[in-house]
Write a protein that holds these residues in place. Structure first.
Motif, short mmCIF file in Angstrom:
data_model
loop_
_atom_site.label_atom_id
_atom_site.label_comp_id
_atom_site.label_asym_id
_atom_site.label_seq_id
_atom_site.Cartn_x
_atom_site.Cartn_y
_atom_site.Cartn_z
N GLN A 147 -17.56 37.02 -37.86
CA GLN A 147 -17.26 37.20 -36.44
C GLN A 147 -17.51 35.92 -35.67
O GLN A 147 -16.74 35.55 -34.79
CB GLN A 147 -18.12 38.33 -35.86
CG GLN A 147 -17.81 39.68 -36.41
CD GLN A 147 -16.73 40.38 -35.63
OE1 GLN A 147 -16.52 40.09 -34.46
NE2 GLN A 147 -16.04 41.28 -36.28
N SER A 148 -18.61 35.23 -35.99
CA SER A 148 -18.93 34.00 -35.25
C SER A 148 -17.92 32.89 -35.57
O SER A 148 -17.69 32.02 -34.74
CB SER A 148 -20.36 33.54 -35.57
OG SER A 148 -20.46 33.10 -36.91
N ARG A 149 -17.35 32.89 -36.75
CA ARG A 149 -16.35 31.88 -37.10
C ARG A 149 -15.01 32.14 -36.40
O ARG A 149 -14.25 31.20 -36.17
CB ARG A 149 -16.13 31.84 -38.60
CG ARG A 149 -17.28 31.22 -39.33
CD ARG A 149 -16.98 31.06 -40.79
NE ARG A 149 -18.11 30.43 -41.45
CZ ARG A 149 -18.17 30.22 -42.74
NH1 ARG A 149 -17.16 30.57 -43.52
NH2 ARG A 149 -19.22 29.66 -43.27
N LYS A 150 -14.75 33.40 -36.06
CA LYS A 150 -13.51 33.73 -35.37
C LYS A 150 -13.53 33.28 -33.92
O LYS A 150 -12.51 32.99 -33.35
CB LYS A 150 -13.26 35.24 -35.42
CG LYS A 150 -12.80 35.72 -36.77
CD LYS A 150 -12.50 37.20 -36.74
CE LYS A 150 -12.05 37.69 -38.10
NZ LYS A 150 -11.78 39.13 -38.09
N HIS A 151 -14.71 33.23 -33.33
CA HIS A 151 -14.83 32.89 -31.90
C HIS A 151 -14.99 31.44 -31.74
O HIS A 151 -15.21 30.53 -31.88
CB HIS A 151 -15.98 33.62 -31.25
CG HIS A 151 -15.80 35.12 -31.25
ND1 HIS A 151 -14.79 35.73 -30.57
CD2 HIS A 151 -16.49 36.09 -31.87
CE1 HIS A 151 -14.88 37.03 -30.74
NE2 HIS A 151 -15.91 37.27 -31.54
#
Length: 84
Positions: free
Chosen positions: A80-84
Motif C-alpha cells: 500500500q505504501s509503495r502505491k502512494h
C-alpha cells in the motif's frame, strides 16, 4: 524439504483465509510468507520446549499460522505504501 514447502503453502493459504479482506498476493508470495511464518512459529515453539524447529507439532503450526497472518498484514502495508 518438499514437506517444508508443502507445509509453507498450507500455512500461507490458511493465513490468507483467516486474514479478512482480499489480498493481492501471488501464490509465490503466499508460499514465501508461509515458509517464513513456519520458521518463526517453529522457532518460538522450540524456545518454549515443544520440539525441534523443523518438526511439525500443534503449537508450532498454530504459531506459524499466526505469524503468517501478521506477515501478510506487513506485506499488504508495504504494498500500500509503495502505491502512494
Amino acid at each position: 524439504m518438499i514437506g517444508f514447502i508443502v507445509a509453507g503453502l498450507i500455512i500461507g493459504a490458511l493465513a490468507r483465509l483467516i486474514k479478512p479482506g482480499k489480498q493481492q498476493l501471488s501464490i509465490l508470495a503466499t508460499l514465501l510468507l508461509g515458509l517464513v511464518g513456519s520458521v518463526i512459529g517453529g522457532t518460538i515453539a522450540n524456545l518454549l520446549g515443544t520440539g525441534d524447529i523443523w518438526e511439525l507439532n500443534t503449537l508450532g503450526f498454530i504459531l506459524a499460522v499466526i505469524a503468517s497472518v501478521a506477515l501478510i498484514g506487513v506485506a499488504e502495508g508495504i504494498a500500500q505504501s509503495r502505491k502512494h
